[in-house]
Enzyme design. Structure first.
Site, mmCIF file in Angstrom:
data_model
loop_
_atom_site.group_PDB
_atom_site.id
_atom_site.type_symbol
_atom_site.label_atom_id
_atom_site.label_comp_id
_atom_site.label_asym_id
_atom_site.label_seq_id
_atom_site.Cartn_x
_atom_site.Cartn_y
_atom_site.Cartn_z
ATOM 1 C CG ASP A 70 -0.301 -0.312 2.519
ATOM 2 O OD1 ASP A 70 0.922 -0.494 2.555
ATOM 3 O OD2 ASP A 70 -1.011 -0.352 3.536
ATOM 4 C CD GLU A 141 -8.725 2.655 6.398
ATOM 5 O OE1 GLU A 141 -8.709 1.811 7.313
ATOM 6 O OE2 GLU A 141 -8.050 3.704 6.433
#
Ligand code: PGA
Length: 238
Positions: A70, A141
């Site tokens: 990421d 998330e």
């Protein structure tokens, strides 16, 4: 899930370094090149120093291909707060690793090519994960579907607050968007080591230990669907 309870951050880092090297050694006995997805959070920093000090010559690091998980959007790879810079400084440079894939500044076409590259290799061999205080992995998330691919995401406010570090002067400087490998790819990684240390991770780990399958509110539960998960943590006492 294999669970190892440790007393503190130091013990977790030593145990994880040991475990990671054992996994890499075993895989390097079986194949020429091994893919490794390292976390870029604060959690593995000591582990990476241990690798550099103690395990620099333990395996042939030139046969390990690093894949980035990421990254923030809008930060150059040279920005000290970028995850590319973190991985370069803590892992790639100290171990003189030659083969690494950074995702900094990726657009949609590059993301699709990156996912294809990973899928064509039969997915990743080993991943080292941290967990967000909100239960995220990578930048997936809460609310992320298990089917999600690599994509641009909006960061939760809790993630931005947790990730504000010495490289960001204020919360306003922490990017609001990022890109991340999706849970679809992460759940196929063959060997997963998940690390969690300290009070801020107690709630997320307690929730994970109560789960037996994936729930979108706790993205780290995607790792329960992976072939192998080893949690090493000091967040629960024996
Ligand atoms: P940390 O982050 O290692 O910096 O706590 C973990 C994560 O947010 O995934």
């Amino acid at each position: 899930m294999q669970l190892t309870l440790v007393k503190n951050y130091q013990e977790m880092s030593e145990c994880a370094a040991n475990q990671l090297i054992a996994e890499l050694r075993r895989l390097l006995d079986e194949k020429e090149r091994v893919s490794f997805l390292p976390s870029a959070g604060k959690t593995p920093t000591l582990l990476y120093s241990i690798l550099a000090e103690k395990y620099r010559h333990a395996i042939d690091w030139q046969r390990v291909d690093i894949f980035q998980m990421d990254e923030y959007l809008g930060l150059e790879a040279t920005h000290p707060a970028s995850f590319s810079a973190y991985l370069y400084q803590h892992l790639i440079q100290p171990l003189s690793i030659q083969h690494f894939h950074f995702i900094n500044q990726f657009d949609l076409a590059k993301m699709a090519a990156y996912e294809n590259l990973i899928a064509n290799r039969g997915f990743l061999d080993v991943a080292l994960h941290g967990i967000g205080t909100n239960g995220h992995i990578g930048f997936n998330e809460p609310g992320s579907s298990i089917e999600t691919g690599m994509r641009f995401v909006e960061l939760d406010e809790s993630t931005r607050i947790a990730n504000r570090n010495l490289y960001f002067e204020s919360l306003d400087d922490v990017p609001k968007t990022a890109l991340t490998l999706g849970l679809q790819t992460l759940q196929h990684t063959k060997r997963n080591i998940l690390l969690a240390s300290g009070d801020t991770k107690v709630a997320a780990i307690s929730r994970l230990l109560k789960q037996s399958c994936f729930i979108a509110e706790l993205p780290a539960s995607a790792l329960l669907m992976a072939p192998y998960l080893h949690l090493i943590t000091d967040t629960i006492s024996e």
